[in-house]
Every structure is written in C-alpha cells, then in structure tokens.
Design an enzyme around this catalytic site. Structure first.
Site, short mmCIF file in Angstrom:
data_model
loop_
_atom_site.label_atom_id
_atom_site.label_comp_id
_atom_site.label_asym_id
_atom_site.label_seq_id
_atom_site.Cartn_x
_atom_site.Cartn_y
_atom_site.Cartn_z
N GLU A 180 27.04 15.02 -2.25
CA GLU A 180 26.19 16.35 -2.33
C GLU A 180 26.83 17.23 -3.52
O GLU A 180 26.23 17.86 -4.23
CB GLU A 180 26.27 17.06 -1.07
CG GLU A 180 25.89 16.59 0.13
CD GLU A 180 26.55 15.75 0.85
OE1 GLU A 180 27.19 14.71 0.37
OE2 GLU A 180 26.43 15.54 2.03
N GLU A 252 34.09 0.59 1.18
CA GLU A 252 35.31 1.04 0.56
C GLU A 252 35.87 2.22 1.24
O GLU A 252 35.41 3.28 0.84
CB GLU A 252 35.07 1.23 -0.92
CG GLU A 252 34.51 -0.15 -1.69
CD GLU A 252 35.43 -1.22 -1.70
OE1 GLU A 252 36.76 -0.98 -1.64
OE2 GLU A 252 35.05 -2.35 -2.03
N GLU A 383 45.11 10.11 6.16
CA GLU A 383 44.77 10.39 4.99
C GLU A 383 44.64 11.87 4.43
O GLU A 383 43.37 12.48 5.09
CB GLU A 383 43.50 9.66 4.48
CG GLU A 383 43.08 9.74 3.01
CD GLU A 383 41.86 9.01 2.51
OE1 GLU A 383 40.74 9.24 3.22
OE2 GLU A 383 42.01 8.22 1.59
P1 NAD Z 1 32.40 11.17 2.71
O1 NAD Z 1 32.70 9.75 3.78
O2 NAD Z 1 32.44 12.41 3.37
O3 NAD Z 1 31.07 10.93 1.99
C1 NAD Z 1 30.94 9.75 1.03
C2 NAD Z 1 29.73 9.70 0.88
O4 NAD Z 1 28.93 9.38 2.00
C3 NAD Z 1 28.67 11.02 0.30
O5 NAD Z 1 27.83 10.60 -0.49
C4 NAD Z 1 28.17 11.68 1.66
O6 NAD Z 1 26.75 12.36 1.46
C5 NAD Z 1 27.72 10.49 2.32
N1 NAD Z 1 27.63 10.49 3.90
C6 NAD Z 1 28.22 11.60 4.65
N2 NAD Z 1 27.86 11.22 5.89
C7 NAD Z 1 26.94 10.12 6.11
C8 NAD Z 1 26.32 9.40 7.04
N3 NAD Z 1 26.61 9.85 8.16
N4 NAD Z 1 25.63 8.16 6.60
C9 NAD Z 1 25.45 8.19 5.40
N5 NAD Z 1 26.02 8.58 4.41
C10 NAD Z 1 27.14 9.53 4.81
O7 NAD Z 1 33.54 10.82 1.72
P2 NAD Z 1 34.02 11.85 0.52
O8 NAD Z 1 34.68 13.24 1.34
O9 NAD Z 1 32.97 12.10 -0.26
O10 NAD Z 1 35.22 11.00 -0.16
C11 NAD Z 1 36.39 11.02 0.13
C12 NAD Z 1 36.49 9.64 1.14
O11 NAD Z 1 36.24 8.43 0.21
C13 NAD Z 1 38.23 9.38 1.25
O12 NAD Z 1 38.40 9.01 2.38
C14 NAD Z 1 38.46 8.26 0.01
O13 NAD Z 1 39.79 7.72 0.61
C15 NAD Z 1 37.35 7.57 0.24
N6 NAD Z 1 37.17 6.85 -1.19
C16 NAD Z 1 37.43 5.39 -0.88
C17 NAD Z 1 37.53 4.54 -2.09
C18 NAD Z 1 37.51 2.98 -2.23
O14 NAD Z 1 37.41 2.44 -3.03
N7 NAD Z 1 38.23 2.38 -0.87
C19 NAD Z 1 36.92 5.34 -3.36
C20 NAD Z 1 37.08 6.47 -3.35
C21 NAD Z 1 36.93 7.38 -2.26
#
Ligand code: NAD
Length: 501
Positions: A180, A252, A383
């Site tokens: 978002e 991921e 985290e």
């Molecule tokens: P988030 O999980 O809040 O959101 C990630 C994405 O998922 C966003 O596009 C969000 O709109 C969507 N989303 C949220 N709730 C959802 C649902 N119920 N169903 C489907 N989609 C949904 O994460 P964030 O705050 O954007 O990113 C931070 C997190 O991402 C951290 O925990 C970080 O470690 C992880 N991350 C992991 C990697 C990896 O390669 N392992 C890389 C980057 C970030």
C-alpha cells in the site's frame, strides 16, 4: 510530471481507475508530505485482472508462447529500465526513503534480474530417464499458469521484478500487488511494460490493501500460485487461505538473523559489516543481521567501537548526498520500533545508544543498540524490522551455534573468523538459507534466496527461482506400439513387463 497524475492500475492492457472510486495518498517518509495519489483497488478490480490473466494464459496463447519471444520481451524491459534508472531510483527514494545510492543499487539489480531471466528462458530444462520397459520416458517443464504476486514496501521495485522476471521466463501470466505504502516505482515500471507490448492480460497491476486486494488473489480458484514476500504472520494467514484451493505458495518471510564474530576475525571488517548488516535500509531488511553474537574475549572492545561508529551514522533525507541512513517507512513502523525499544527496556536489556525518534519532520529513528540481553527476551526472539541491534555474548563455538539457531526464524546468518575450518563448521550448523563468511548482505541474482524454518517456503532467484514457476510433467512414449493384452487371458505377452515396475 508523472507524480501529478493519479496512479492507476493496469488491467488487461489498459490503465484503469478502481470501480470503488476511492483513492490513497502516498507519502514521502522523509518529509511526511503527500507526493502522489493512487487509485484504491477493490476485490472486483482484482477479479477482472485475474480473469484477464486467465484468458491470456488459457485462450490467447501465452502458455504456448515461444521462449525466445519471452526472452526478447524481458531484454527490451531491461533496456528500458536501464535507460530510466536515474528517474526510477529517485522515485524509489522519494517513496521509500532509502538513500539514493541504495535505490540506484536496487534498480540496477532489477535490470540484472531481467537480463538474467531473459537468458534462462531459452536454456534447456527437460530431462530423459532410462526406464526398464520398451519406452522413452522424459520430463518437460511447463508454466504453472496464473500467478498472484504480493510485494512488501522495503524493496518495492526489486522485489517485484524478482517475481515478474522468472514468471514471464516460465510462461506464466501475472497479477501483481505492491505494498500500500510504495506503489510508485511499480506503476512507473508498468509504463515500461506497456511500451514493450506484452499481449493484453499477461501482466496486470492491482493496487490496494492487503486484506482486500491481497486476500482476493489468495482466495481465487483461478490463480494457480501465490508468490508472497512479507511478514511471517501475513505468510501464515496466506498459507491457511491458500489451502482451500490447494494453491502452490512461495513465501519469503521475516528473520532474526545472527551475525557471529569470533575473536580471531579481522576486527575492522567485522565492525564494518556488523553496522552494514543491521543499519542498511534502516534495518528494514528481512535478512538483516539483527542479532550480533560476539566472542567474550573481544566483547568490550568490539561493543565500544561499534557504538561509537553507530552514533556517527548520518541519518537524513535519502536525497541528500551525505545521508547514510534514511527514515523508516511510516508512522506505523516507527511506533512498532519504539514499542520494541520499550519492551527491551522493560525486559532489562541495556540501551547503549539510540532508542528515540529524531526531533524533526519525517519518520527518522536513531541507530539503536541493546546489550545485556538473554535469549528468551522478545527483542532477541522477534523481528523488529528497524535499526535496532541486539547483542549476545558467547564463549564457545557450541554456545554460538545454540544462540544463533535459537529463534523460530532461519533466513540468514554470517560468521566472521580467520579460521577457515571453524567458519565452515559454523555455517554447516546454521539452520538458515542464506549465509556468509567474513561479509554480510551481498546477494546475487544467480543464487537462491529463501529461508529455513518459519522464514519461508521455496526459493527465489537463480535457477531455483525459475523452477518455482514451472510444473513438472512426465511423458512416456512407447517404442513398441502393440496391445498390452492385460484383459485378454490367452495372450499376455506384455503383461509381465507392465507389472515389472
Ligand atoms: P506485510 O506482511 O505487512 O505486507 C506485505 C504485503 O502483503 C503487502 O503488499 C500487503 O498489502 C500484503 N498483505 C497484507 N496482509 C495480507 C493478507 N492478509 N493477504 C494477502 N496479502 C496481504 O509485510 P511488510 O510490512 O510490507 O514487509 C515487512 C515484512 O516483510 C518483514 O517481516 C520482512 O522480514 C518481510 N520481508 C521478507 C523478505 C524475504 O525475502 N524473506 C524480503 C522483504 C521483506
């Protein structure tokens, strides 16, 4: 200028506003100013995008498109992105806050991903088997179908291209959703996609909230696979929803990665990478070295030098050349980090530096270091996803490994030592998917990316990343075309062969 337009979705080859009529304001986290407005997608918009991706795959011929044609499209995209590198990097910094030099690195990385997967598109990926019967047996790989891709805000464009490039290389069609907070570079990238001329419906962009737009992708019976990068809790809920349709999922997720420093390590290198491991991208990195494990005999000297260097980090607007660390992404993230600092203090850890929001506009947070931690503390286990380092002390290799593996995560980890055998013993014992010896963070598009334990399922990047978008089909061809006579009692010449499996 582009930022004055309302950012739209790209569905079935057309730029569209959401049926919802709603919009979302996009902020620059360094100034808290609104820099753009984008349309806010609804579940109906997502359904349209999915239907168009399905049609492009099933009926319009994309599933049978030629590998060489797909490679050329990816190469054209790489060229266009390379030409746009400067503007795209600036937009990434304005929207995400990261220092411009980091954004430039990301965009170049994205260009390289497109080129890498363009190359892989035309490489052989079939196999043949030597089987007991009079048969030729082989395996071919076919595109998995329509994929939904969900992207986080910490690396907005590079994480998206990391998913788009292998999906296109494999021959899949895509519906992708950015976070978002950070849709701007992906919208701009779709303008390049539009120029390149993919068939309608092959690549679709939807915008909006995870719980609405993201969930619709995960629920849909018309989607064959979900590729998700984000938090572990979100990943858990995605896996549950995807179970209803037995969808393939690639996850991921988060991490709490250990960076282990032995007394015999090159001191200056270990200090340098301890800082880089946690403070790059403001600590908003899934693979951040957020736990620093230091051998007891160098502990005092190491921590003192580290704290001095952390206090020296120039925090500021990513557009300023002198900036070394930018702002956090949002007020929500800033509150989350502040809350963890409070938890750390209540748990009895010692705050050696930082711990506060900086006294200026923008979501700036001081580089923060905690010592006197115990393994069960929440700041050690969970985290934080910000510039907060927790330090742990060890005496022996065994203790280092026990601490290192002592969380539910298993994304990354590093060891610093001049003893080659010890380095390998530690890496062998680490339950993590991405590891380093005497360095931290370099990643390569050629090598697989992903986590053990609750840090995820599957791998991105490299040949492993392509496999995730391919189904495996076996083909058995008879080299002796004749009846089996299985149901003809009098003539069972082939029966024994068929049973002999
Ligand atoms: P988030 O999980 O809040 O959101 C990630 C994405 O998922 C966003 O596009 C969000 O709109 C969507 N989303 C949220 N709730 C959802 C649902 N119920 N169903 C489907 N989609 C949904 O994460 P964030 O705050 O954007 O990113 C931070 C997190 O991402 C951290 O925990 C970080 O470690 C992880 N991350 C992991 C990697 C990896 O390669 N392992 C890389 C980057 C970030």
């Amino acid at each position: 200028m582009y930022l004055n337009d309302i950012g739209r979705m790209y569905i079935d080859g057309k730029w569209v506003m959401s049926e919802s009529g709603q919009t979302r304001k996009i902020l620059n986290p360094a100034t808290e100013e609104i820099i753009a407005t984008v349309t806010e997608g609804s579940k109906f918009d997502v359904q349209k995008a999915i239907v168009s991706a399905r049609r492009a795959f099933d009926k319009d011929g994309w599933a049978n498109s030629k590998a060489r044609d797909r490679a050329e499209l990816l190469l054209k995209l790489a060229d266009l992105l390379e030409q746009d590198c400067k503007e795209m990097s600036i937009l990434e910094t304005l929207n995400n806050g990261k220092p411009l030099r980091e954004a430039e690195y990301d965009i170049q990385d994205a260009v390289n991903q497109l080129k890498y997967y363009a190359g892989l598109t035309t490489k052989p990926h079939g196999q043949t088997y030597d089987v007991p019967d009079d048969m030729q047996s082989m395996v071919v790989r076919e595109p998995i179908g329509v994929v939904g891709q969900i992207i986080p805000w910490n690396y907005p464009l590079v994480m998206a291209i990391q998913k788009i490039a292998p999906a296109i290389a494999a021959g899949c069609t895509v519906v992708i959703k950015p976070a978002e907070q950070t849709p701007l570079t992906l919208i701009r990238f779709f303008h390049l996609i539009d120029q390149v001329g993919f068939p309608n419906g092959v690549l679709n962009l939807v915008l909006g909230e995870g719980k609405i737009v993201g969930t619709e992708l995960v629920k849909s019976e018309l989607i064959d696979k979900i590729a998700f990068t984000g938090g572990t809790e979100t990943g858990r809920s995605i896996m549950k929803v995807a179970a209803d349709t037995i969808k393939k999922v690639g996850l991921e997720l988060g991490g709490k990665s250990p960076n282990i420093v032995f007394a015999d390590a090159d001191f200056e290198t270990a200090i340098d990478y301890a800082l880089f491991g946690i403070f790059a991208n403001q600590g908003q990195v899934c693979s951040a070295g957020s736990r620093l494990l230091i051998e007891e005999s160098i502990y005092e000297r190491f921590v003192e030098e580290l704290v001095n260097r952390a206090k020296d980090i120039e925090v500021g607007n990513g557009m300023d050349e002198s900036t070394e660390m930018g702002p956090l992404i949002s007020q929500v993230q800033l509150d989350r980090v502040l809350n963890y600092v409070q938890i750390g203090l209540e748990e009895g850890a010692t705050l050696l530096c930082g711990g506060k929001r900086m006294n200026r506009k923008g979501f700036f947070f001081e580089p923060t270091i905690f010592t006197n931690t115990t393994p069960s503390m929440r700041i050690v286990q969970e985290e934080i996803f910000g510039p907060v380092l927790v330090i742990q002390k060890f005496k022996t290799e065994e203790e280092a490994l026990e601490l290192a593996n002592g969380t539910k995560y298993g994304l990354a980890g590093a060891v610093f030592t001049n003893d080659v055998a010890k380095a390998h013993r530690i890496i062998k014992g680490l339950r993590a998917g991405i590891t380093w010896i005497n360095t931290y963070h370099p990643t390569f598009n050629e090598a697989p990316w992903g986590g053990y334990k609750q840090s995820g399922i599957g791998r991105e990047l490299g040949t492993f990343g392509l496999e995730e978008y391919l189904e495996v089909k076996q083909i058995n061809i008879s080299l002796s075309v004749q009846p089996s006579n299985w149901f003809r009692k009098k003539n069972r010449t082939l029966q024994s062969k068929l049973v002999n499996k």
